[in-house]
Scaffold this active site. Structure first.
Site, PDB file in Angstrom:
ATOM      1  N   GLN A 172       0.803  -1.219   0.000  1.00  0.00           N
ATOM      2  CA  GLN A 172       0.000   0.000   0.000  1.00  0.00           C
ATOM      3  C   GLN A 172       0.843   1.280   0.000  1.00  0.00           C
ATOM      4  O   GLN A 172       0.278   2.377  -0.078  1.00  0.00           O
ATOM      5  CB  GLN A 172      -0.947   0.017   1.207  1.00  0.00           C
ATOM      6  CG  GLN A 172      -2.122  -0.959   1.084  1.00  0.00           C
ATOM      7  CD  GLN A 172      -3.152  -0.512   0.044  1.00  0.00           C
ATOM      8  OE1 GLN A 172      -2.821   0.131  -0.944  1.00  0.00           O
ATOM      9  NE2 GLN A 172      -4.397  -0.870   0.257  1.00  0.00           N
ATOM     10  N   ASP A 256       6.071 -11.430   4.803  1.00  0.00           N
ATOM     11  CA  ASP A 256       5.042 -11.767   5.783  1.00  0.00           C
ATOM     12  C   ASP A 256       5.551 -12.829   6.759  1.00  0.00           C
ATOM     13  O   ASP A 256       5.300 -12.748   7.965  1.00  0.00           O
ATOM     14  CB  ASP A 256       3.788 -12.285   5.079  1.00  0.00           C
ATOM     15  CG  ASP A 256       3.187 -11.262   4.127  1.00  0.00           C
ATOM     16  OD1 ASP A 256       3.357 -10.049   4.380  1.00  0.00           O
ATOM     17  OD2 ASP A 256       2.557 -11.671   3.146  1.00  0.00           O
TER      18      ASP A 256
END
Length: 324
Positions: A172, A256
């Protein structure tokens, strides 16, 4: 430490291009791009930053709470996560939208071109994260890349309720502007990013590295093949090198997995150095397979690799917390 994880929950469609994107892209023509890459393989995997981080935490025995929105097509994915120690009671099902979808093509240099369909994730902003945190005794909320409105609400609600939160913009950073980023950073217990995202965040916010360290407890910067660096105001950076002899296969979800390892070690009360080491070890599990949740985490092999990469003492401290 009970950790709640927010952000995208998605299905990943992963492809490999047997060449280099840079051989096709022409710098002088980037204002009018129309290219197609013939790929030799397609893998459909479970993913999304919140799904991936929760999966890693679950495999490490932390029983994380996953919070987000999905479609009616999520049933199989839900069962998979629950089988790996993830509490999905914080996941709501949309009546009209499909689960989000991530599509990525990677080249032989590890570069990636991707697109993302948000689907049900667009409904995340209706979730009351503070109530979930209170009901489940959550001690940290990781606010991962997801619906921008939800990211803003979750951050504001955590700040108002006094719940510690971690900021993780991930993909993002390309969408968010400086005005949107600043409130997501200010007051964060942790700020996760890679080297590129570090530069983008500083450029868009207008904040220097020192300015950011005045506003966050800990800044964690992954360095790809060079390992990771952790910074805190008034303290020297902690830098840990990578796991040697990692065999690159496909990178999606490696960041992640690093976050799940880092947060797990932190929750166990281990040192920053150990947290980075476990983060690096988790990231390698993803790098060496196709798909962000396809690795098989076993305490024995993980401990052995930790010993080879970082020494017997590191392996001993990490092994003491691994769940068989």
């Amino acid at each position: 430490m009970r950790i709640a994880v927010t952000g995208s929950i998605a299905t990943d469609h992963l492809m490999m291009f047997s060449g280099k994107f840079t051989d096709t892209l022409i710098a002088e023509k980037l204002d009018k791009v129309s290219v197609s890459f013939l790929v030799g393989d397609l893998e459909i995997r479970r993913g999304g930053v919140a799904g991936n981080i929760s999966f890693g935490l679950g495999c490490l025995g932390l029983k994380p709470l996953l919070v987000g929105s999905v479609g009616a097509d999520f049933a199989e994915y839900r069962a998979w996560l629950e089988a790996h120690g993830v509490d999905t009671s914080g996941v709501q099902t949309s009546a009209t939208r499909h689960t989000a979808r991530f599509t990525a093509t990677n080249d032989t240099e590890g570069n990636q071109i991707a697109s993302f369909y948000p689907g049900a994730m667009s409904e995340d902003s209706s979730i009351d994260i503070a109530s979930f945190a209170a009901a489940h005794d959550v001690e940290l909320v990781l606010i991962g890349a997801g619906d921008p409105a939800a990211m803003q609400r979750f951050t504001a609600d955590c700040r108002a309720a006094g719940v510690p939160f971690a900021a993780d913009f991930s993909q993002q950073v390309a969408f968010l502007d400086g005005e949107s980023m600043r409130p997501l950073i200010d007051g964060a217990a942790y700020l996760f990013c890679n080297e590129y995202e570090e530069a983008v965040i500083e450029s868009k916010t207008g904040w220097s590295n020192a300015d950011i360290l005045e506003r966050v407890g800990t800044r964690v910067i992954t360095l790809g093949s060079a390992g990771a660096r952790v910074e805190r105001q008034g303290a020297p950076p902690v830098v840990v090198g990578p796991v040697p002899d990692a065999k690159f296969v496909e990178p999606t979800g490696a960041g992640d997995a690093f976050r799940s390892g880092f947060l797990a070690a932190t929750a166990w009360g281990l040192s920053t150095e150990r947290a980075i080491q476990l983060g690096n070890l988790m990231a390698v599990h993803v790098l060496e397979t196709i798909g962000p949740q396809e690795y098989d985490l076993k305490p024995g092999p993980l401990t052995e690799r930790a010993a080879v990469a970082y020494g017997d003492e590191a392996a001993k401290e990490i092994a003491a917390h691994l769940v068989a």
